[in-house]
Design an enzyme around this catalytic site. Structure first.
Site, PDB file in Angstrom:
ATOM      1  N   ARG A   1       0.848  -1.193   0.000  1.00  0.00           N
ATOM      2  CA  ARG A   1       0.000   0.000   0.000  1.00  0.00           C
ATOM      3  C   ARG A   1       0.883   1.243   0.000  1.00  0.00           C
ATOM      4  NH1 ARG A   1      -3.551  -2.249  -1.739  1.00  0.00           N
ATOM      5  NH2 ARG A   1      -5.630  -2.720  -0.954  1.00  0.00           N
TER       6      ARG A   1
ATOM      7  N   HIS B   1       0.734  -0.158 -10.045  1.00  0.00           N
ATOM      8  CA  HIS B   1      -0.149  -0.971  -9.204  1.00  0.00           C
ATOM      9  C   HIS B   1      -0.584  -2.250  -9.925  1.00  0.00           C
ATOM     10  CE1 HIS B   1      -3.167  -0.731  -5.624  1.00  0.00           C
ATOM     11  NE2 HIS B   1      -2.820  -1.980  -5.876  1.00  0.00           N
TER      12      HIS B   1
ATOM     13  N   GLU C   1      -3.186   7.591  -6.419  1.00  0.00           N
ATOM     14  CA  GLU C   1      -3.105   6.871  -7.691  1.00  0.00           C
ATOM     15  C   GLU C   1      -4.194   7.358  -8.643  1.00  0.00           C
ATOM     16  OE1 GLU C   1      -3.109   2.646  -6.886  1.00  0.00           O
ATOM     17  OE2 GLU C   1      -1.282   2.756  -5.700  1.00  0.00           O
TER      18      GLU C   1
END
Length: 332
Positions: free
Chosen positions: A236, A286, A265
């Protein structure tokens, strides 16, 4: 008493196996992607449950609007950062995720990124595409005999330990919950954090983002590490203090970093952009759960748990992904 789930709204793209499984069990499914918060506030009153991935944020306003109708929100993924758990609990809405669904995919990406820090594969491949032959520029180091510290020994952390042992690494780790015996079964020597910092050649984090883990990798902790330590984050954004990591890369205290997750993000801040563009950083957008297998797995696991909650199946009876379990007492 079983949860009455007859109509489900899918808010983010999930594998069709999820939709089919729900429909096969008599549950109506509507697929409406990229709804704004205002649109979702209007729609939510028509559904018993919602399914999201990362794009849709389930806010307190949305949950309040669905009060009395919405009974469950399922996230096809490991975290629930985009769902307001407090508001859900207040409204007797079950929140569940699929913690095991993407474990192997996230683990494998971690292992590949550790390798990419040891051997500069990414810049070497780029140089070849640009027509260069720079063998001497891209010398690396072996993983064999190096020490890997895994912070967070849940499913993903332990899977990483199993695989990196095969490279001949010494694997040490920390977790406040996992026992020393459980760690040992994965080939990991459990230690306290203060013991770990000065021993690690590589550090990979596999914790949730909670107050205790925010900025776990910081200026203070990096200063306790060996000069040249390399850091990986496929967990994370926010577990690593990006400004501290950038400063450590500049000073040489950190020898390289691989980052797949960010506090925001897509990334917008100057610090994050500088980190991504740093020559000693391998950055990915990601991708931890971005495999065809994980996408099917997490989608199906959400559907299975919704079906289990209805109490109408003898095949699907488990809902282990429920994160606000106090609500179960009010529901059942």
């Amino acid at each position: 008493m079983p949860v009455d789930i007859k109509r489900v709204l899918v808010c983010d793209a999930v594998d069709n196996a999820c939709v089919k499984l729900l429909q096969d069990h008599g549950i109506q499914v509507d697929y409406k992607l990229k709804l704004s918060q205002d649109e979702l506030i209007k729609e939510v009153k028509n559904y018993d449950a919602l399914i999201v991935r990362s794009d849709t944020k389930i806010t307190a306003e949305i949950l309040d609007a669905g009060a009395g109708r919405v009974k469950a929100v399922g996230r096809a993924g490991a975290g629930v950062d985009n769902i307001n758990i407090e508001a859900a609990t207040r409204n007797n809405v079950l929140v569940l995720n699929t913690p095991g669904g993407n474990s192997i995919s996230a683990c494998e990406l971690t292992c590949f990124l550790i390798g990419a820090l040891a051997r500069p594969i990414c810049p070497a491949a780029t140089s070849m595409k640009e027509g260069r032959w720079d063998r001497k520029l891209y010398s690396g180091t072996e993983l064999y005999g190096k020490t890997l510290a895994i912070l967070g020994l849940g499913r993903i952390g332990r899977e990483v330990g199993v695989r990196m042992n095969a490279f001949g690494m010494r694997v040490i780790g920390f977790d406040p919950i996992t026992t020393a015996e459980e760690a040992k079964a994965a080939g990991i020597e459990k230690m306290e954090l203060e013991q770990i910092w000065p021993l690690a050649d590589y550090i990979t984090v596999h914790t949730p983002l909670i107050p205790a883990t925010r900025n776990l990798i910081s200026t203070a902790t990096l200063a306790k590490c060996r000069k040249g330590v390399r850091v990986v984050n496929v967990a994370r954004g926010g577990i690593i203090d990006e400004a501290a990591l950038l400063a450590a890369l500049e000073s040489g205290q950190c020898g390289g970093a691989a980052v797949d997750v960010y506090p925001e993000e897509p990334p917008k801040s100057d610090t994050t952009r500088k980190l991504i563009n740093h020559p000693k950083v391998v950055a990915t957008p990601h991708l931890g759960a971005s495999t065809s297998e994980a996408q099917v797995r997490v989608a199906v696991e959400v559907a299975e748990q919704f079906i289990a909650l209805t109490g109408k199946s003898t095949v699907y009876t488990q809902y282990a992904g429920v994160v606000n379990r106090d609500v179960l007492k009010n529901v059942f």
